[in-house]
Design a protein around this motif. Structure first.
Motif, short mmCIF file in Angstrom:
data_model
loop_
_atom_site.label_atom_id
_atom_site.label_comp_id
_atom_site.label_asym_id
_atom_site.label_seq_id
_atom_site.Cartn_x
_atom_site.Cartn_y
_atom_site.Cartn_z
N ALA A 17 15.33 53.49 31.69
CA ALA A 17 14.21 54.22 32.30
C ALA A 17 13.10 54.43 31.28
O ALA A 17 11.90 54.35 31.61
N GLY A 18 13.48 54.69 30.01
CA GLY A 18 12.47 54.81 28.96
C GLY A 18 11.71 53.52 28.75
O GLY A 18 10.49 53.51 28.58
N LEU A 19 12.44 52.41 28.78
CA LEU A 19 11.81 51.09 28.63
C LEU A 19 10.81 50.83 29.76
O LEU A 19 9.67 50.42 29.52
N ILE A 20 11.21 51.09 30.99
CA ILE A 20 10.32 50.84 32.13
C ILE A 20 9.11 51.77 32.08
O ILE A 20 7.96 51.34 32.29
N GLY A 21 9.35 53.04 31.78
CA GLY A 21 8.24 53.99 31.73
C GLY A 21 7.24 53.67 30.64
O GLY A 21 6.02 53.72 30.87
N ALA A 29 3.69 55.22 40.22
CA ALA A 29 4.55 55.82 41.25
C ALA A 29 6.01 55.41 41.04
O ALA A 29 6.93 56.24 41.15
N PHE A 30 6.22 54.14 40.73
CA PHE A 30 7.57 53.65 40.47
C PHE A 30 8.17 54.33 39.24
O PHE A 30 9.33 54.77 39.24
N GLY A 31 7.38 54.45 38.18
CA GLY A 31 7.86 55.08 36.96
C GLY A 31 8.21 56.55 37.16
O GLY A 31 9.19 57.05 36.59
N LEU A 32 7.44 57.25 37.98
CA LEU A 32 7.72 58.66 38.23
C LEU A 32 9.05 58.86 38.95
O LEU A 32 9.79 59.80 38.65
N VAL A 33 9.35 57.97 39.89
CA VAL A 33 10.63 58.06 40.59
C VAL A 33 11.78 57.97 39.60
O VAL A 33 12.75 58.74 39.66
N LEU A 34 11.68 57.05 38.65
CA LEU A 34 12.74 56.89 37.65
C LEU A 34 12.86 58.13 36.76
O LEU A 34 13.96 58.62 36.50
N LEU A 77 -4.10 48.46 40.12
CA LEU A 77 -2.67 48.18 40.29
C LEU A 77 -1.79 49.21 39.58
O LEU A 77 -0.62 49.38 39.92
N SER A 78 -2.36 49.88 38.61
CA SER A 78 -1.60 50.87 37.85
C SER A 78 -1.02 51.95 38.74
O SER A 78 0.06 52.50 38.44
N ALA A 79 -1.70 52.31 39.82
CA ALA A 79 -1.23 53.39 40.68
C ALA A 79 0.17 53.09 41.22
O ALA A 79 1.04 53.97 41.28
#
Length: 436
Positions: free
Chosen positions: A13-17, A197-202, A191-193
């Motif tokens: 999750a840290g990597l993705i965020g 949103a995906f990162g916040l879910v994680l 596209l960042s939005a």
């Protein structure tokens, strides 16, 4: 979820965020090199416009110590996870608004002013990102894998570069130059939005760091940053450690695009593709260097990266100046490998230089100061040196100077805090229910 799987989930999750955060941060750098000068600074010469655009890029670095100090304070008092959620929100909002920002032709001088303010917001967000993501992975990791787990969020930086470069490359291939300059440059920002949103879910699904929970139960510092500032023998070398890689990386990622275009050495699309390959090599070398550091020690591996990059400063521009795709590819890929080697053990080495109760503040501020002294200034200094000399020789000498600073810092820094320290004296702490 089993205890053995939780550290891997946190590290992933840290990597993705961090990938999302660095995507946001570096699409700005790419846009600054390619399009911001005519869109937001049209009334000055091309060189002055480029300098102005790169100066707004540097504002993001200047804001990072502020973000690191503020989020480090709350991260050491309220928890790592909360600040990671906040940093991603701040970065995402700032990036989205840049994508919607009117240009100078529409609102005049307000456009560059707002651009600077939004870039500052981006810097605040990323200032709290690095420390929080690194600490959450480090403090969840098994004792013997702390270097590797803390390295995974670092991989987010080159992967963010890959994502930013690929999106810009795709847009450049689909539209012509006029369309790109008119409006298509906004697409990567908008596209960042979706990514945020995906990162916040994680991040909302992560558990708090076990080490922070133990610190909080014993009592948190009233003023963690003040404690950090009282230990300059740790803070200064911790900050100096990052100067070379931050500076050299931003010469490669930001200035080189303008350099090869000005000298008509390599096409913009080709250079973006080379940047993607370079960042992938960087991302691959980084965890390998972390595993190597777990075997032979963190400092020796960092020294290999620092010495290698310092030695590569002159060959880097010699190869670029050949004007060939092969020369540019070798120049950038070798540098990317050096970045990976130099940063594989960096997260754990910096974080554990500070005790757990002040670790978020210490590591975030140290990292941010090094980024300002290195990454913020490097594209501007490189642009000035190139404008005065017309060659890359002066820039190479400048990178060597950064390398000597990082070499001294690496040798000077001690990183002894692998375990949670004993409870702090009563005068220094507050009970668990205290708030910032």
């Amino acid at each position: 979820m089993t205890t053995s799987r939780r550290p891997r989930r946190v590290a992933l999750a840290g990597l993705i965020g961090t990938t999302i955060e660095w995507y946001d941060f570096f699409i700005y750098g790419t846009a600054a090199a390619l399009v911001f000068a005519p869109q937001f600074f049209p009334s000055v010469s091309p060189v002055a416009g480029t300098l102005a655009a790169l100066s707004t890029f540097a504002i993001g670095f200047v804001a990072r110590p502020v973000g690191g100090a503020v989020m480090g304070h709350f991260g050491d008092r309220l928890g790592r996870r909360r600040m990671l959620v906040a940093s991603l929100l701040i970065m995402g909002v700032g990036t989205l608004l840049i994508g919607l920002l009117p240009t100078y032709a529409v609102i005049g001088a307000a456009a560059p002013i707002l651009l600077v303010l939004l870039r500052f917001v981006q810097g605040i967000g990323v200032g709290g990102e690095w420390g929080g993501a690194t600490l959450l992975a480090l403090e969840h990791a098994p004792p013997r894998r702390r270097t590797l787990y803390s390295a995974l969020p670092q991989v987010g930086l080159p992967l963010g570069v890959v994502l930013a470069s690929l999106v810009f490359l795709a847009v450049r291939l689909v539209v012509d130059d006029a369309t790109f300059a008119a409006w298509a440059w906004r697409i990567p920002f908008l596209l960042s939005a979706l990514l945020v949103a995906f990162g916040l879910v994680l991040r909302l699904r992560l558990d708090e760091s076990p080490e922070f929970e133990r610190v909080r139960s014993a009592g948190v510092h009233r003023a963690p940053l003040a404690e950090v500032l009282r230990t300059p023998r740790v803070l200064l070398p911790a900050a100096g450690l990052n100067i070379l890689i931050s500076g050299f990386a931003n010469v490669l990622l930001v200035f080189t695009l303008a350099y090869v275009a000005a000298r008509q050495l390599v096409g913009a699309q080709t250079m973006l593709a080379i940047t993607v390959v370079t960042a992938l090599v960087w991302a691959g070398a980084l965890p390998l260097a972390a595993v190597w550091a777990e075997r032979i020690g963190r400092r020796p591996v960092i020294l290999v990266g620092v010495v290698g990059l310092t030695a590569w400063a002159f060959p880097y521009f010699w190869l670029l100046d050949t004007g060939t795709t092969a020369g540019a590819l070798v120049a950038c890929v070798v540098a990317g490998a050096g970045f990976g080697i130099g940063t594989g053990a960096y997260g754990a080495y910096i974080a554990e230089a500070f005790p757990a109760p002040v670790r978020y503040s210490g590591s975030s501020v140290a990292y941010a100061i090094g980024s300002v002294a290195g990454g913020a200034l490097a594209p501007i200094v490189a642009t000035v040196l190139f404008a005065q000399t017309g060659t890359g020789v002066g820039i190479s000498a400048y990178v060597v100077g950064l390398g000597l600073v990082s070499l001294v810092a690496t040798l000077a820094l001690r990183s002894p805090h692998a375990e949670v320290p004993d409870p702090l004296p009563a005068a220094s702490v507050e009970p668990r229910e205290a708030t910032a």
